[in-house]
Motif scaffolding. Structure first.
Motif, mmCIF file in Angstrom:
data_model
loop_
_atom_site.group_PDB
_atom_site.id
_atom_site.type_symbol
_atom_site.label_atom_id
_atom_site.label_comp_id
_atom_site.label_asym_id
_atom_site.label_seq_id
_atom_site.Cartn_x
_atom_site.Cartn_y
_atom_site.Cartn_z
ATOM 1 N N UNK A 2 1.390 -1.461 -0.036
ATOM 2 C CA UNK A 2 -0.127 -0.128 0.382
ATOM 3 C C UNK A 2 0.652 0.899 -0.427
ATOM 4 N N UNK A 3 1.095 1.967 -0.995
ATOM 5 C CA UNK A 3 2.360 2.385 -1.427
ATOM 6 C C UNK A 3 1.792 4.098 -0.274
ATOM 7 N N UNK A 4 0.152 3.733 -0.298
ATOM 8 C CA UNK A 4 -0.116 5.656 0.008
ATOM 9 C C UNK A 4 0.085 5.859 1.578
ATOM 10 N N UNK A 5 -0.437 4.136 2.328
ATOM 11 C CA UNK A 5 -0.398 4.091 3.341
ATOM 12 C C UNK A 5 1.087 4.783 3.869
ATOM 13 N N UNK A 6 2.642 4.244 3.104
ATOM 14 C CA UNK A 6 3.685 4.160 3.465
ATOM 15 C C UNK A 6 4.746 5.111 2.953
ATOM 16 N N UNK A 7 3.717 6.406 1.475
ATOM 17 C CA UNK A 7 4.979 7.126 1.455
ATOM 18 C C UNK A 7 3.652 8.281 1.319
ATOM 19 N N UNK A 8 2.647 8.254 2.370
ATOM 20 C CA UNK A 8 1.827 9.422 1.645
ATOM 21 C C UNK A 8 0.365 9.221 0.833
ATOM 22 N N UNK A 9 -0.175 10.709 0.801
ATOM 23 C CA UNK A 9 -1.350 10.635 -1.026
ATOM 24 C C UNK A 9 -1.060 11.186 -2.265
ATOM 25 N N UNK A 10 -0.794 12.184 -1.223
ATOM 26 C CA UNK A 10 0.495 13.541 -2.002
ATOM 27 C C UNK A 10 0.940 13.189 -3.388
ATOM 28 N N UNK A 11 0.879 13.206 -4.286
ATOM 29 C CA UNK A 11 2.034 13.514 -5.301
ATOM 30 C C UNK A 11 2.480 12.206 -5.988
ATOM 31 N N UNK A 12 2.275 10.960 -5.665
ATOM 32 C CA UNK A 12 2.476 10.046 -5.679
ATOM 33 C C UNK A 12 1.431 9.010 -7.614
ATOM 34 N N UNK A 13 0.566 10.255 -7.884
ATOM 35 C CA UNK A 13 -0.399 9.153 -9.186
ATOM 36 C C UNK A 13 0.345 9.271 -10.447
ATOM 37 N N UNK A 14 1.339 9.864 -10.835
ATOM 38 C CA UNK A 14 2.094 9.812 -11.801
ATOM 39 C C UNK A 14 3.308 9.487 -11.920
ATOM 40 N N UNK A 15 3.610 8.906 -10.508
ATOM 41 C CA UNK A 15 5.000 8.131 -9.848
ATOM 42 C C UNK A 15 5.134 6.808 -11.447
ATOM 43 N N UNK A 16 6.512 6.375 -11.512
ATOM 44 C CA UNK A 16 6.184 5.040 -12.102
ATOM 45 C C UNK A 16 6.327 4.194 -11.051
#
Length: 259
Positions: free
Chosen positions: A1-15
């Motif tokens: 769960x990337x959002x739980x580990x890295x946060x929810x902002x700025x990840x939408x288009x990240x590879x």
């Protein structure tokens, strides 16, 4: 769960490979104690940015170039993992990207080690990042006996000798037929050298490594996982050879000596 580990902002288009690399990194294991200009990062991927490139082409197919989200473009490049990670953590020293198939992870470690040993940077995070996509597996399935898996394996290279486990003696490139384990000629390394091969399904030195290998092909991460295993078991004065066995028939080999 990337959002739980890295946060929810700025990840939408990240590879996806960049997200895997960032999620695997922990500040506790690799403290950033040096100034940003003295830190580096090197990342290898067998097929870099494949998930993002696939998305990019899908947008083009559906609506032309103008349909591609501008924020996706920087991540449809081979150097997106190292560049994004450097920007995210304020790393202003050397950073490199490698796309040498299954050898890419060890190639990244070798080059980062050279930068540290030459004094160009004081420390570096080096390793591999493999992001999974269905399109990648469909395109690569004929080359592997088991499914591809997402994976990231990293090592911290530091000019400080305080926590040193080994020093890099040499880096070799060897070529052989596809699917063969590459062996160095006798006499090229000390007789007491112990082999740890990346393809642990063919030569598994420990139960924990077998558990990693049985889940699938980690591509460039396999060689770095073997390196991590070597660093966790190497003894002072012992020489260990870590090799990545590439499906293209060439291999990157690191020769280490315990300190």
């Amino acid at each position: 769960d990337f959002a739980a580990r890295l946060g929810r902002r700025g990840l939408r288009h990240v590879d996806r490979g960049a997200l895997v690399f960032e999620a695997a990194w922990t500040a506790d294991a690799f403290p950033l104690e040096y100034p940003g200009e003295r830190l580096g990062v090197c990342v290898g991927s067998a097929v870099p940015a494949y998930p993002s490139v696939s998305r990019f082409l899908e947008y083009v197919k559906q609506g032309g170039v103008k349909a591609v989200p501008p924020m996706l473009v920087p991540f449809a490049t081979a150097n997106c993992v190292s560049a994004w990670w450097a920007l995210r953590h304020g790393i202003r020293g050397y950073h490199g990207s490698f796309a040498t198939s299954d050898c890419a992870g060890l190639d990244a470690v070798a080059v980062a080690s050279t930068q540290v040993s030459r004094g160009r940077i004081d420390a570096a995070l080096a390793g591999s990042a493999e992001g999974y996509s269905d399109a990648l597996w469909r395109g690569m399935s004929h080359r592997y006996a088991s499914p591809l898996v997402e994976a990231s394996a990293t090592v911290w290279l530091d000019s400080s000798p305080t926590h040193a486990r080994a020093k890099l003696l040499s880096v070799e490139r060897a070529f052989a037929g596809p699917g063969r384990l590459v062996e160095l000629p006798r006499g090229s390394v000390p007789v007491e050298s112990r082999w740890i091969l990346a393809r642990a399904t063919q030569a598994a030195p420990s139960t924990s490594w077998q558990a990693i290998a049985s889940r699938g092909e980690a591509q460039s991460a396999s060689g770095v996982l073997a390196l991590l295993l070597a660093l966790s078991t190497i003894r002072p004065g012992e020489t260990v050879v870590v090799a990545s066995d590439s499906v293209e028939g060439f291999s990157t080999t690191l020769v280490l000596e315990g300190v």
